[in-house]
Design a protein around this motif. Structure first.
Motif, PDB file in Angstrom:
ATOM      1  N   ASP A  99       0.812  -1.222   0.000  1.00 46.40           N
ATOM      2  CA  ASP A  99       0.000   0.000   0.000  1.00 46.40           C
ATOM      3  C   ASP A  99       0.846   1.274   0.000  1.00 46.40           C
ATOM      4  O   ASP A  99       0.331   2.357  -0.278  1.00 46.40           O
ATOM      5  CB  ASP A  99      -0.917   0.045   1.232  1.00 46.40           C
ATOM      6  N   PHE A 100       2.134   1.149   0.318  1.00 43.34           N
ATOM      7  CA  PHE A 100       2.968   2.343   0.474  1.00 43.34           C
ATOM      8  C   PHE A 100       2.972   3.244  -0.763  1.00 43.34           C
ATOM      9  O   PHE A 100       2.805   4.460  -0.634  1.00 43.34           O
ATOM     10  CB  PHE A 100       4.379   1.956   0.900  1.00 43.34           C
ATOM     11  N   PRO A 101       3.117   2.712  -1.982  1.00 43.08           N
ATOM     12  CA  PRO A 101       3.090   3.602  -3.152  1.00 43.08           C
ATOM     13  C   PRO A 101       1.797   4.421  -3.263  1.00 43.08           C
ATOM     14  O   PRO A 101       1.814   5.529  -3.798  1.00 43.08           O
ATOM     15  CB  PRO A 101       3.244   2.647  -4.337  1.00 43.08           C
ATOM     16  N   GLY A 102       0.706   3.922  -2.735  1.00 40.31           N
ATOM     17  CA  GLY A 102      -0.551   4.666  -2.761  1.00 40.31           C
ATOM     18  C   GLY A 102      -0.531   5.917  -1.897  1.00 40.31           C
ATOM     19  O   GLY A 102      -1.357   6.812  -2.065  1.00 40.31           O
ATOM     20  N   THR A 103       0.423   5.991  -0.980  1.00 43.89           N
ATOM     21  CA  THR A 103       0.546   7.172  -0.112  1.00 43.89           C
ATOM     22  C   THR A 103       1.407   8.260  -0.748  1.00 43.89           C
ATOM     23  O   THR A 103       1.344   9.412  -0.341  1.00 43.89           O
ATOM     24  CB  THR A 103       1.166   6.804   1.249  1.00 43.89           C
ATOM     25  N   TRP A 104       2.209   7.898  -1.717  1.00 50.13           N
ATOM     26  CA  TRP A 104       3.199   8.823  -2.266  1.00 50.13           C
ATOM     27  C   TRP A 104       2.619  10.113  -2.826  1.00 50.13           C
ATOM     28  O   TRP A 104       3.182  11.191  -2.569  1.00 50.13           O
ATOM     29  CB  TRP A 104       4.071   8.130  -3.300  1.00 50.13           C
ATOM     30  N   PRO A 105       1.524  10.067  -3.603  1.00 52.40           N
ATOM     31  CA  PRO A 105       1.004  11.343  -4.119  1.00 52.40           C
ATOM     32  C   PRO A 105       0.638  12.324  -2.994  1.00 52.40           C
ATOM     33  O   PRO A 105       0.823  13.529  -3.136  1.00 52.40           O
ATOM     34  CB  PRO A 105      -0.239  10.933  -4.912  1.00 52.40           C
TER      35      PRO A 105
END
Length: 94
Positions: free
Chosen positions: A84-90
């Motif tokens: 899920d971490f990439p989903g937090t990047w924006p």
């Protein structure tokens, strides 16, 4: 050493015995912050929306402590699913 606890009035604070933020001298530590929206009483299912709400909650605690997001020097992320971490990047890029 002076210490002041900042509470968000979360039921978990009373049940578990922690504070949303703690001021010690010139330092402010914020911990245990989730994507819980205190106005709606809900946690969004979407990780990006949760991240947005986490930042709102952290900002609120920092402002109550007389600080701001501009003063943050370290962040520790805990996600149950590392995918899920990439989903937090924006959200975190803002």
């Amino acid at each position: 050493m002076s210490r002041l606890n900042i509470s968000s009035d979360s039921t978990f604070e009373a049940e578990i015995g922690y504070s949303r933020a703690v001021i010690v001298d010139d330092w402010v530590m914020v911990s245990g912050t989730t994507g819980y929206d205190y106005e709606t009483g809900e946690i969004p299912n979407d990780v990006a929306q949760q991240t947005e709400q986490i930042l709102v909650n952290v900002d609120r605690a920092l402002r109550e402590a007389g600080s701001s997001m501009a003063d943050v020097v370290r962040v520790h992320y805990i996600l149950p699913n590392r995918d899920d971490f990439p989903g937090t990047w924006p959200v975190l890029r803002k």
